[in-house]
Design an enzyme around this catalytic site. Structure first.
Site, PDB file in Angstrom:
ATOM      1  N   LEU A 497       0.877  -1.170   0.000  1.00 38.35           N
ATOM      2  CA  LEU A 497       0.000   0.000   0.000  1.00 38.35           C
ATOM      3  C   LEU A 497       0.917   1.223   0.000  1.00 38.35           C
ATOM      4  O   LEU A 497       1.793   1.352   0.848  1.00 38.35           O
ATOM      5  CB  LEU A 497      -0.898   0.007   1.250  1.00 38.35           C
ATOM      6  CG  LEU A 497      -1.667   1.306   1.508  1.00 38.35           C
ATOM      7  CD1 LEU A 497      -2.644   1.602   0.380  1.00 38.35           C
ATOM      8  CD2 LEU A 497      -2.429   1.224   2.830  1.00 38.35           C
ATOM      9  N   GLU A 498       0.698   2.110  -0.999  1.00 35.84           N
ATOM     10  CA  GLU A 498       1.487   3.337  -1.072  1.00 35.84           C
ATOM     11  C   GLU A 498       0.617   4.466  -0.554  1.00 35.84           C
ATOM     12  O   GLU A 498      -0.443   4.753  -1.124  1.00 35.84           O
ATOM     13  CB  GLU A 498       1.884   3.596  -2.541  1.00 35.84           C
ATOM     14  CG  GLU A 498       2.758   4.822  -2.738  1.00 35.84           C
ATOM     15  CD  GLU A 498       3.142   5.032  -4.214  1.00 35.84           C
ATOM     16  OE1 GLU A 498       2.361   4.619  -5.098  1.00 35.84           O
ATOM     17  OE2 GLU A 498       4.221   5.589  -4.469  1.00 35.84           O
ATOM     18  N   ILE A 499       1.032   5.067   0.535  1.00 33.37           N
ATOM     19  CA  ILE A 499       0.252   6.164   1.105  1.00 33.37           C
ATOM     20  C   ILE A 499       0.918   7.473   0.712  1.00 33.37           C
ATOM     21  O   ILE A 499       2.144   7.626   0.806  1.00 33.37           O
ATOM     22  CB  ILE A 499       0.146   6.013   2.640  1.00 33.37           C
ATOM     23  CG1 ILE A 499      -0.781   4.828   2.952  1.00 33.37           C
ATOM     24  CG2 ILE A 499      -0.372   7.296   3.287  1.00 33.37           C
ATOM     25  CD1 ILE A 499      -0.966   4.539   4.409  1.00 33.37           C
TER      26      ILE A 499
END
Lengths: 751, 490
Positions: A497-499
């Site tokens: 997951l790229e935040i």
């Protein structure tokens, strides 16, 4: 009476009695033991995690010697006092501290010797396993005469060394083939997969299973360990009295298999088949599986002395390989990216709303409901919603088929899901994740609609792969609550997951988004805002280069084999089909506008022509390849090749060898990654490596773009890029940070 | 090891001091070699101890102003037989009829005086899904008396009784018959789902060709039947397995379980021989003899019990066939009335049915802990303490389950950690507990047990001169029930 007394005495650790064990008992911090009648119960309790550290091994050797020397002891139980783990494995730091292969070989030999003594113990030893029993811990357990495991969900057995580019170096490659037979042993050692207790029992890895207990007069975890110990002590007594046989009567199938395996010719066939399979899967880029086959073969064909020697020597060699270092680096990175460096959010997200029930939205809903988060899944059409809810159901139902969850668990997870077409209940949402179509005006419309109905504390997260978050947040009344959460498809399979945070995103909003992601089981990188953020930005130039390569007349299959040959799990052409040709065109155009000619290469018009023809990739059935449901074989889409004809470029022979093409693709990826670090999009190289490997499939054996620069050498990479730059211009101009590293070889991204 | 030491250890265990936990396997092993000592201690439990005086009670009566007094007029049951024995060829409603007719005979109740019938059952015979109605009609009750069937696993007839209490309290009825039946000699075994689907489609198939193609689709695997299991639907765990885990969680040893089972059988035998089980009616089974006694009571020796292998968790489990309740056929029935109505009809009621509660908890790890949760709750509701209770009748699903419940009730830690209570409620003293045997020995026809418990409490109160009795039971689904019963002044 004597037993009761002894137990009493041992319980009073303050100890009035002067026993020989006493002084040692107090000085030991990792291993202690208690004598219960004629059974010695050895308990492992490393102050942090049970690993086969130097200290643990030293104390274990001491304790074993005392136990062997004690004539009152007839049998032994080996158990961990830690609720979640038996022994999690060897101490990685111990291996990493070694500078030469010989040192590591020595470590391996010490382990081998210790376990050989365990195996030949005149007093039967029962390994009582609760929690993870992996790597060296697993090798310890299989050296024991008898194994009992709890059915706890935390109990897993296996030798994951291969995933760290190593091999089971303490007798694993020698004992497993004898225990399980050649095919099963190869399966266990080469895949490194975790084996659950019920499966372990079936395979014969474990002799007896013990149920986990619920509430009683102590906490369930504590009492379960106690119960395991009670059962193990009984078993140990039974073994010592020969009431429980040590060797199990072999079944008919087993006898047939053994008979067949007694022919060297058959064994040779198996080695060959396994070797071929490994080569096919790894392209020869991973040395560990090949070495494992070598060790197993040496043991079976040349006898134990040769086998154990091969094992320890190969273990030493593997520990020094860049592949192993890369994989261990990824392991550490993954651990780091499973922590929330932004602290605990003020309010836990308990109610989530997901907008858009497409592949992404439904995927996000699926990984949320099974973690107990109440989730609203909203779509605009009944058809869309129905498809999305079916995706969630199917995802969970497939897990019941694999028996990782029960149908009851599936049902109760699904009770956390509410599918709807309106904004009902959004006033109670703690976080909204939108996963609607990638179009700024639609995103704006949705954001305004949502902000009208959500409570003040609610976070608005946007799932986009390329649109800058600050552009989306521009219409927000509360930009501090707006954040990007870039999931990867399929959401339930992809770990990353790229935040994305903007200048205005508050720290608490970030902490909350990371907390939700971690709950969803994700490995998380937190990056700065900008077109394409980190992952998409790295991928785009590589795909642009891939398109150019296709235009130069390289067949999609050839392109795929060049990329997989470099270590990418999915070839570039296939990846484009998976991502979607339309999405690729969209992103290429957007990022092209933002970054200019540096993102050029392939002709975007080619992609657009493909889209016009309906060749959008896997989802439309045709892209670079033709996809037919139920058919594994894929043919190249000849119509796509026809389109390519009209965009044909003439390759420059000086930079078009297979190796050149590979480096043209990879260097653009890596350079962009380094530039992201230089520009502060990335917080550190660790997240850069994790993002590239877990999100984009950057070759794990290289450990990510930054580790690749470290091991390959920045100077060598720059040299290659300069050569390409001469032909293609600024697309291959190395960034400043990369140049700095090239100039000063002592500069490394990873210490 | 001296005999006295065993005795001390065992007594300690049964008074449930915290020391009971230290009754470790070592003691268990040593005691096995010394069965005579164990038997001696068993002897001790057979002696009921005289009850305390009325005036020491927290409350003189549980009657409340403005609330109707509801009474148990009488209760009967068929003999409880091991399934597959004399009742084998009957159907469930036959047993239910026998209980209902027995109740009419015993009470001399005019059939049309009954306003309503509520009956419990667990494993349903599909032909008589409302078994209450079929049995009532067959037993000659007026066809104007409505009847419905309830199901709540092992507390089904408790539910039938409390439904009756509710109907009377609400002023809807004055006289209600409640009961329950279970018939394990014949259970519905179904075709597989695939086979059922094919058979149902066959009904709809119009042409010969369509029928033949459906018949052709039947595979060998379709023929394997679906058997009902005594397993939780939610967890797929059989109850015996759960009981074994529960016993282990509370550190209940095999020895303790076997001893409790032996106690149950010994006390049941004594009660049977002493004519205490007056709720049992004789039943002429068509084609067979008259049955007038339970046939599952078998006091064995500790040695015999110790020989059995664990039935569910192998090889190290502690629950065996002998320390579990067995599959049983049987039916029970009670007549419940408002006090006024009973007196007006000239009855001398046996007891007041007072406060009751239902509880439920985690069906996996606390499946059988119903009594632990229900007991303090019903005591609080009625304003009584454990000491006020003269007679305890707990449903004995498994010896291990009873022992676990007793230990849980005796544990402050459990009360605080899992029940949100400040202190433990305490375990019932054994001399007041199931002194005429229990489900382990008398048998356990799932839906019939509740009425047996209530009737037994009433009879024990009468016989022993106590005032308050307490019934508690666990049930599948992680549910439980308790009821306070007050003796009718004699």
């Amino acid at each position: 009476e004597r037993e009761t007394r002894l137990k009493f005495i041992c319980d009073c650790t303050a100890g009035v009695m002067s026993s020989t064990g006493r002084s040692a008992f107090f000085s030991r911090t990792h291993v202690n033991y208690e004598i219960k009648g004629d059974v010695a119960v050895i308990r492992m309790n490393d102050p942090s995690v049970n690993t086969l550290s130097v200290q643990m091994q030293r104390e274990m050797t001491e304790v074993m010697d005392e136990v062997w020397g004690n004539s009152a002891v007839q049998s032994v139980v080996l158990i961990s006092s830690k609720p979640g783990s038996f022994i999690a494995g060897a101490d990685l730091n111990m291996i990493q501290a070694c500078t030469t292969a010989e040192e590591v070989t020595l470590l391996s030999q010490e382990g081998q010797k210790m376990f050989e003594k365990i195996e030949k113990s005149p007093k039967p030893i029962v390994a009582a396993i609760n929690g993870s029993c992996l790597g060296g811990g697993f090798e310890f357990a299989i050296a024991c005469q008898y194994r009992i495991a709890t059915k706890s969900k935390k109990t897993v057995l296996g030798c994951p060394e291969v995933m760290l580019g190593l091999l089971p170096g303490a007798g694993g490659t020698q004992r497993l083939p004898k225990m399980l037979g050649l095919p099963s042993a190869f399966d266990v050692v080469l895949t490194g997969r975790s084996i659950r207790p019920d499966k372990a029992k079936k395979m014969g890895l474990v002799h007896q299973l013990v149920d986990t207990l619920g509430p009683g007069l102590k906490s369930p975890e504590e009492r379960t360990i106690e119960y395991l110990e009670e059962v193990a002590v009984e078993a140990a007594r039974g073994l010592a009295k020969k009431q429980i046989p040590l060797t199990k009567e072999k079944g008919l199938m087993q006898k047939i298999q053994d008979y067949v395996m007694s022919y060297p010719f058959v064994r040779q066939q198996i080695y060959n088949t396994v070797q071929k399979k490994v080569m096919k899967q790894t392209k020869g880029l991973y040395p560990a599986p090949l070495k494992i086959i070598e060790c197993v073969k040496a043991g079976l064909e040349q006898g134990p002395t040769a086998g154990y020697l091969a094992e320890s020597q190969n273990f030493g060699k593997l520990a020094m390989t860049p592949e192993s270092k890369a994989l261990i680096g990824l392991y550490h990175g993954q651990v780091t990216c499973k922590k929330n460096r932004f602290g605990t959010p003020e309010k836990e997200v308990k109610a989530l709303a997901v907008l858009g029930a497409g592949l992404m939205g439904a995927g996000i809903a699926q990984v949320s409901v099974d973690k107990g988060i109440h989730t609203i899944l909203k779509d605009t059409t009944l058809e869309g919603l129905s498809r999305g809810e079916q995706q969630v159901y199917k995802g969970l139902n497939d897990k019941t088929k694999k028996k990782s969850i029960t149908t009851f668990e599936r049902d109760s997870f699904l009770s956390n899901l509410t599918g709807q077409l309106d904004y009902n209940g959004f006033n109670k949402a703690d976080m909204v994740i939108e996963a609607v179509f990638e179009d700024l005006s639609i995103k704006h419309k949705v954001l305004k609609e949502v902000e009208a109905v959500i409570p003040p504390h609610c976070i608005f997260a946007t799932n986009t792969s390329a649109l800058p978050i600050k552009d989306i947040a521009a219409v927000s009344k509360r930009p501090e609550k707006v954040i990007g959460m870039h999931y990867f498809s399929p959401v339930d399979k992809m770990q990353l997951l790229e935040i994305i945070t903007t200048d205005k995103t508050s720290k608490d909003t970030t902490a909350s988004a990371v907390a939700v992601g971690l709950k969803q089981g994700k490995v998380i990188i937190v990056v700065g805002d900008g077109p394409g953020f980190y992952t998409t930005r790295c991928l785009a130039p590589m795909l642009a280069e891939a398109v150019r390569v296709l235009q130069e007349g390289v067949d999609p299959k050839k392109l795929d084999s060049l990329t997989t040959g470099f270590g990418f799990p999915v070839g570039a052409a296939t990846l484009a089909d998976e991502v979607g040709i339309d999405v690729a065109a969209h992103v290429a155009e957007d990022l092209g506008k933002a970054f200019g000619s540096r993102f050029g290469g392939g002709n975007i018009e080619f992609l657009k022509s493909m889209v016009d023809k309906g060749f959008k990739g896997r989802k439309s059935g045709k892209g670079c390849y033709i996809y037919q449901p139920g058919l594994k074989r894929r043919d190249v889409n000849t119509e796509a090749l026809e389109i390519l004809e009209s965009y044909k470029l003439t390759p420059n022979a000086a930079i078009s060898s297979d190796s050149d093409i590979q480096y043209r693709l990879v260097s653009r990826f890596v350079n962009e990654a380094v530039l992201c670090l230089q520009e502060g999009i990335l917080a550190n190289p660790v997240e850069g490596d994790i993002g590239a490997v877990f999100g984009l499939g950057f070759p794990p054996c290289l450990g990510g773009p930054f580790r690749f620069v470290d091991s390959f050498g920045a100077d060598k990479l720059v040299e290659k890029m300069r050569k390409f730059e001469e032909v293609f211009g600024n697309q291959f101009t190395p960034c400043q940070l990369l140049l700095d590293h090239a100039k000063d070889p002592s500069k490394k991204f990873h210490k | 090891m001296s005999l006295s030491l065993i005795r001390t250890v065992l007594l300690t265990a049964f008074s449930f001091c915290s020391a009971a936990r230290s009754l470790s396997t070592s003691v268990h092993l040593q005691a096995q070699g010394n069965v005579s000592g164990v038997m001696l201690t068993c002897e001790k439990w057979k002696m009921p101890i005289p009850f305390s005086q009325y005036n020491s009670k927290s409350k003189k009566t549980l009657a409340k102003p403005g609330v109707k007094n509801i009474v148990l007029v009488d209760g009967v049951r068929t003999p409880f037989l091991q399934s597959g024995t004399t009742y084998a060829d009957l159907m469930p409603h036959d047993l239910a009829r026998a209980a209902l007719q027995g109740l009419l005979n015993r009470t001399g109740l005019p059939k049309d005086a009954v306003d309503y019938i509520v009956y419990g059952t667990v494993i349903q015979e599909v032909k008589t899904s409302n078994v209450a109605r079929e049995a009532a009609l067959g037993a000659g009750f007026s066809d104007k008396t409505p009847a419905h069937t309830v199901t709540m696993a092992c507390i089904s007839s408790n539910q039938a009784m409390t439904t009756a209490v509710g109907l009377i309290a609400a002023g809807q009825c004055d006289a209600v018959v409640a009961g329950g039946v279970e018939f394990m000699s014949d259970v519905p075994i179904r075709h597989s789902r695939k086979m059922r689907k094919t058979m149902l489609s066959l009904n709809k198939a119009k042409t010969l060709g369509a029928r033949l193609s459906l018949l052709g689709s039947i595979r060998l695997a379709h023929l394997s039947p679906e058997l009902p299991a005594v397993a939780e639907f939610s967890t797929a765990e059989t109850m015996g397995h759960s009981a074994d885990r529960l016993a282990a969680a509370f550190g209940v040893s095999r020895l303790e379980q076997d001893e409790f089972a032996l106690r149950s059988h010994t006390l049941a035998k004594k009660a049977q021989d002493g004519g205490m089980l007056s709720d049992v009616i004789s039943f002429k089974v068509p084609g067979r003899d008259i049955v007038s006694k339970d046939n599952g009571i078998r006091p064995a020796t500790m040695e015999q019990l110790a020989k059995l292998k664990p039935a569910f968790i192998k090889p190290h489990g502690t629950v065996t066939a002998a320390n579990s309740s067995f599959l049983t056929d049987g039916a029970s029935a009670v007549l419940i009335m408002s006090e006024e109505k009973a007196l007006a009809m000239g009855y001398k009621p046996k007891a007041y049915l007072r406060d009751f509660v239902y509880v439920s908890q985690d069906p996996k790890d606390q499946l059988l802990l119903g009594p632990t949760y229900a007991t303090p709750k019903v005591l609080e509701k009625s304003g009584l303490t454990l000491n006020d209770i003269d007679v305890f009748e707990f449903h004995e699903a498994f010896a291990g389950q009873i022992m676990a419940n007793l230990k849980a009730m005796e544990s402050d830690w459990f009360a605080q950690t899992y029940m949100g209570r400040k202190t433990k409620v305490g375990a019932p003293p054994m001399e007041k507990f199931n002194t005429w045997g229990g489900s382990l020995s008398l048998g356990h026809p799932f839906a019939a047990t509740g009425c047996r418990l209530v009737t037994t409490v009433a009879h024990r109160l009468q016989k022993e001169g106590g005032q308050y009795g307490l019934v508690a039971a666990c049930a599948a689904g992680g549910q439980g029930h308790a009821m306070v019963i007050e003796a009718y002044p004699q």
